[in-house]
Scaffold this motif. Structure first.
Motif, PDB file in Angstrom:
ATOM      1  N   ARG A   1      48.418   5.332 -15.331  1.00  0.00           N
ATOM      2  CA  ARG A   1      49.391   6.416 -15.478  1.00  0.00           C
ATOM      3  C   ARG A   1      50.239   6.239 -16.737  1.00  0.00           C
ATOM      4  NH1 ARG A   1      51.714  10.000 -11.368  1.00  0.00           N
ATOM      5  NH2 ARG A   1      53.525  11.026 -12.275  1.00  0.00           N
ATOM      6  N   ALA A   2      50.474   4.981 -17.127  1.00  0.00           N
ATOM      7  CA  ALA A   2      51.313   4.698 -18.293  1.00  0.00           C
ATOM      8  C   ALA A   2      50.562   4.818 -19.621  1.00  0.00           C
ATOM      9  CB  ALA A   2      51.916   3.298 -18.171  1.00  0.00           C
ATOM     10  N   ARG A   3      49.244   5.008 -19.573  1.00  0.00           N
ATOM     11  CA  ARG A   3      48.430   5.055 -20.783  1.00  0.00           C
ATOM     12  C   ARG A   3      48.075   6.476 -21.178  1.00  0.00           C
ATOM     13  NH1 ARG A   3      45.329   0.580 -21.877  1.00  0.00           N
ATOM     14  NH2 ARG A   3      44.520   1.807 -23.627  1.00  0.00           N
ATOM     15  N   TRP A   4      48.421   6.882 -22.376  1.00  0.00           N
ATOM     16  CA  TRP A   4      48.049   8.158 -22.978  1.00  0.00           C
ATOM     17  C   TRP A   4      48.257   9.292 -21.974  1.00  0.00           C
ATOM     18  CZ3 TRP A   4      42.656  10.417 -24.194  1.00  0.00           C
ATOM     19  CH2 TRP A   4      42.779  11.437 -25.165  1.00  0.00           C
ATOM     20  N   THR A   5      47.196  10.019 -21.568  1.00  0.00           N
ATOM     21  CA  THR A   5      47.339  11.128 -20.623  1.00  0.00           C
ATOM     22  C   THR A   5      47.245  10.674 -19.171  1.00  0.00           C
ATOM     23  OG1 THR A   5      44.968  11.594 -20.646  1.00  0.00           O
ATOM     24  CG2 THR A   5      46.330  12.734 -22.282  1.00  0.00           C
ATOM     25  N   GLY A   6      46.950   9.394 -18.952  1.00  0.00           N
ATOM     26  CA  GLY A   6      46.824   8.897 -17.585  1.00  0.00           C
ATOM     27  C   GLY A   6      45.578   9.372 -16.883  1.00  0.00           C
ATOM     28  N   ARG A   7      44.485   9.616 -17.655  1.00  0.00           N
ATOM     29  CA  ARG A   7      43.234  10.112 -17.079  1.00  0.00           C
ATOM     30  C   ARG A   7      42.072   9.260 -17.604  1.00  0.00           C
ATOM     31  NH1 ARG A   7      43.882  16.641 -18.213  1.00  0.00           N
ATOM     32  NH2 ARG A   7      46.149  16.654 -18.279  1.00  0.00           N
ATOM     33  N   LEU A   8      41.126   8.936 -16.734  1.00  0.00           N
ATOM     34  CA  LEU A   8      40.023   8.062 -17.115  1.00  0.00           C
ATOM     35  C   LEU A   8      38.727   8.483 -16.434  1.00  0.00           C
ATOM     36  CD1 LEU A   8      38.802   5.385 -18.292  1.00  0.00           C
ATOM     37  CD2 LEU A   8      39.661   4.253 -16.216  1.00  0.00           C
ATOM     38  N   ILE A   9      37.674   8.653 -17.252  1.00  0.00           N
ATOM     39  CA  ILE A   9      36.314   8.861 -16.770  1.00  0.00           C
ATOM     40  C   ILE A   9      35.559   7.542 -16.918  1.00  0.00           C
ATOM     41  CG2 ILE A   9      34.147  10.112 -17.107  1.00  0.00           C
ATOM     42  CD1 ILE A   9      35.839  12.248 -18.646  1.00  0.00           C
ATOM     43  N   VAL A  10      34.903   7.090 -15.872  1.00  0.00           N
ATOM     44  CA  VAL A  10      34.038   5.912 -15.949  1.00  0.00           C
ATOM     45  C   VAL A  10      32.645   6.329 -15.497  1.00  0.00           C
ATOM     46  CG1 VAL A  10      33.687   3.526 -15.271  1.00  0.00           C
ATOM     47  CG2 VAL A  10      36.005   4.433 -15.425  1.00  0.00           C
TER      48      VAL A  10
END
Length: 253
Positions: A159-168
């Protein structure tokens, strides 16, 4: 106002990704739409203006924020309305069609670009062969589907990183499936999205280039799970899936 609950990217109820669909006769106030989405608590709720002719205004809200693009709630909206639909959205004009039990959606391609993002705080001990960014998502590739299926990310760190969104994502481990993926978005109030159409706008161009094919099938390996079919056509991605209406009624406020 008419209100629908639809499970998208699935042919069975209580699977795929659930979305709220609210039919509006005139533009809705953004604060009110956000309150409705927070009340319904689906990953996204779609608000579509059905009064008048021509393209229909479509907006999407998570329980915490308005988003620029949402695949499963667009699929759900098209499923409710039926036939051919053109929507005006924050991501431009989207053309969709409901036919023979399937919904197809013409979305913009969002190719990921390699980055130097360090994901070790979000996913300690997990090795990735490729890390990138799409328009609004961190993007990481693992070697095996089993790694993706077992991920337990630190959502506070994400949540604290960039947009707080991650695709794996990783190569598929079942017949007829080209790749698996999961999508985490605590930055917009969705810890893990069950099936994410917009994420496949980034997944499709990546896997098309890697596998040398423009027709793809992806499995989003969440607890509810879902299947997304993709066709890459230049700078557009045609996403296809099924849907089931679970409930319908009236919104009184």
């Amino acid at each position: 106002m008419r209100l629908y609950i639809v499970d998208a990217f699935t042919s069975e109820a209580f699977a795929g990704n659930s979305a709220g669909v609210v039919l509006l006769d005139s533009p809705g106030d953004a604060g009110w739409m956000q309150s409705v989405a927070a009340e319904l608590k689906h990953a996204e709720t779609a608000f579509v203006e059905v009064g008048g002719d021509g393209p229909k205004s479509l907006r999407w809200f998570t329980p915490e924020a308005e988003v620029d693009l949402c695949g499963h709630a667009t699929l759900a909206t098209t499923h409710v309305l039926g036939g051919e639909q053109t929507f005006t959205t924050r991501s431009g004009e989207l053309r969709c069609r409901a036919e023979d039990g399937w919904v197809s959606m013409d979305f913009p391609s969002d190719p990921p670009r390699e980055s130097d993002d360090d994901l070790s705080a979000i996913l300690p001990g997990v090795a990735f062969s490729y890390v990138a960014r799409s328009h609004q998502n961190l993007f990481a590739v693992a070697e095996k589907a089993s790694v993706v299926r077992s991920l337990e990310p630190d959502l506070v760190a994400l949540r604290a990183r960039w947009t707080g969104r991650l695709i794996v994502t990783a190569p598929g481990d079942a017949g007829g499936v080209d790749f698996v993926s999961r999508f985490f978005a605590p930055g917009v109030g969705v810890d893990e999205d069950p099936v994410t159409g917009s994420a496949h706008c980034a997944l499709a161009p990546y896997w098309a280039a890697r596998l040398g094919k423009d027709e793809l099938v992806g499995e989003q390996a969440s607890a509810r799970g879902g299947i997304v079919r993709m066709s890459l056509e230049g700078d557009r991605v045609l996403l296809s899936g099924q849907a089931v209406t679970v409930a319908s009624g009236e919104l009184h406020v």
